[in-house]
Write an enzyme that holds these catalytic residues in place. Structure first.
Site, PDB file in Angstrom:
ATOM      1  N   CYS A  88      60.431-102.634 -63.629  1.00  0.00           N
ATOM      2  CA  CYS A  88      59.444-103.713 -64.415  1.00  0.00           C
ATOM      3  C   CYS A  88      58.199-103.341 -64.865  1.00  0.00           C
ATOM      4  O   CYS A  88      57.509-102.888 -63.768  1.00  0.00           O
ATOM      5  CB  CYS A  88      59.463-105.146 -63.799  1.00  0.00           C
ATOM      6  SG  CYS A  88      58.659-106.362 -65.040  1.00  0.00           S
ATOM      7  N   GLU A 222      64.694-111.611 -71.229  1.00  0.00           N
ATOM      8  CA  GLU A 222      65.079-110.649 -70.208  1.00  0.00           C
ATOM      9  C   GLU A 222      66.354-110.940 -69.453  1.00  0.00           C
ATOM     10  O   GLU A 222      66.553-112.106 -69.191  1.00  0.00           O
ATOM     11  CB  GLU A 222      64.063-110.607 -69.188  1.00  0.00           C
ATOM     12  CG  GLU A 222      62.579-110.175 -69.748  1.00  0.00           C
ATOM     13  CD  GLU A 222      61.631-109.699 -68.704  1.00  0.00           C
ATOM     14  OE1 GLU A 222      61.892-108.777 -67.844  1.00  0.00           O
ATOM     15  OE2 GLU A 222      60.515-110.289 -68.686  1.00  0.00           O
ATOM     16  N   CYS A 231      57.079-109.056 -71.366  1.00  0.00           N
ATOM     17  CA  CYS A 231      58.112-107.846 -70.579  1.00  0.00           C
ATOM     18  C   CYS A 231      57.681-106.515 -71.078  1.00  0.00           C
ATOM     19  O   CYS A 231      57.520-106.068 -72.381  1.00  0.00           O
ATOM     20  CB  CYS A 231      59.528-108.088 -71.426  1.00  0.00           C
ATOM     21  SG  CYS A 231      60.552-106.655 -70.582  1.00  0.00           S
TER      22      CYS A 231
END
Length: 293
Positions: A88, A222, A231
């Site tokens: 991430c 997501e 994101c």
């Protein structure tokens, strides 16, 4: 039997995470426990869950240490529903802030460090504005799946972008279309990727390029978490997609506005191909203790 989870809550432009330090890899939570911690009504509430483990104490970390002995810390990242994820972009920056805050690493302005993830090594640099993450080599994932979303009257084609995790980026006409989406519902992809994908919806600013910097606005659903305020990998994928659509002459530096703030994206040549980097703030909000069954 219950135990106390000592955690820190952090966020990167509103993309929020629960983090805890487990250097020896002795406390491995189940997907059910992770989902309970991330639940916004009955738990702490977060878009993702991050465990800080020394790479040598985790099977997934062995490969990263073999690739780069300096990658002594591994970001064990999980989505809010308890499913494991490759990595991430916002999470890496918050993870770095957490390691520094916990006294586990030292990283001064201008210095960089290697971090292990399931998507491989990610090198993080420290600046006065926050952190920049080298996301590595990106690639077009191929195909143009049709994307259906609640609030979007007609299905639109998307472009697949892989930045260590999968994305499908969809261009919209204007801010009204972007605002009209209900991303509480899962967008439908046809054909559907085997492993799913994060889905980004983007609108170019007017003008698209200002002072040599590309500008776009983005919202995202997501995979495993639903709509989030930001994101990082999605911002990267969106900038790459818009540059791809814009063609020759499009800039390599982008400013991406997400509901939670603004992040920077830049593309640059590396020895193994074109890399892409993500920059932005990372904040720690509070510490706590949670009793887990």
């Amino acid at each position: 039997m219950s135990f106390d989870l000592r955690f820190t809550k952090g966020h990167g432009t509103g993309n929020d995470f629960v983090l805890f330090a487990d250097p020896d890899g002795a406390t491995e939570l189940t997907p059910t426990q992770i989902a309970a911690v991330c639940d916004r009504h009955f738990g702490v509430g977060a878009d993702g869950f991050i465990r800080a483990v020394r790479s040598t104490n985790l099977s997934a970390g062995a490969a990263t240490v073999a690739e780069d002995p300096d990658a002594t810390w591994f970001m064990d990242y999980w989505n809010a529903d308890g499913s494991a994820s490759e990595m991430c972009g916002n999470g890496v920056r918050v993870f770095m802030r957490f390691l520094i805050d916990q006294g586990l690493v030292e990283l001064g302005p201008g210095e960089s460090i290697a971090i292990g993830t399931r998507a491989g090594i990610r090198r993080v640099s420290h600046s006065d504005q926050g952190f920049e993450v080298d996301m590595g080599v990106w690639r077009l994932a191929g195909g143009e799946p049709l994307v259906r979303a609640k609030g979007l009257p007609v299905a639109r084609p998307g472009v697949g972008i892989d930045v260590g995790n999968p994305h499908v980026v969809v261009a919209l006409a204007d801010d009204d279309e972007l605002a009209g989406l209900d991303l509480g519902y899962l967008p439908i992809l046809d054909p559907a990727p085997d492993a799913g994908a994060n889905v980004e919806f983007v609108v170019p600013a007017e003008p698209l390029v200002e002072a040599g910097v590309g500008r776009i606005r983005m919202r995202v659903h997501e995979r495993g978490s639903g709509e989030t305020l930001s994101c990082g990998t999605g911002a990267v994928a969106s900038a790459l997609a818009v540059r791809y659509w814009a063609g020759a002459g499009a800039p390599d530096v982008w400013r991406v506005q997400v509901p939670g703030g603004i992040v920077g994206v830049r593309m640059f040549d590396g020895p193994d191909g074109e890399h892409v980097a993500l920059s932005g703030p990372a904040e720690l909000v509070f510490d706590g203790v949670l009793a887990l069954a």
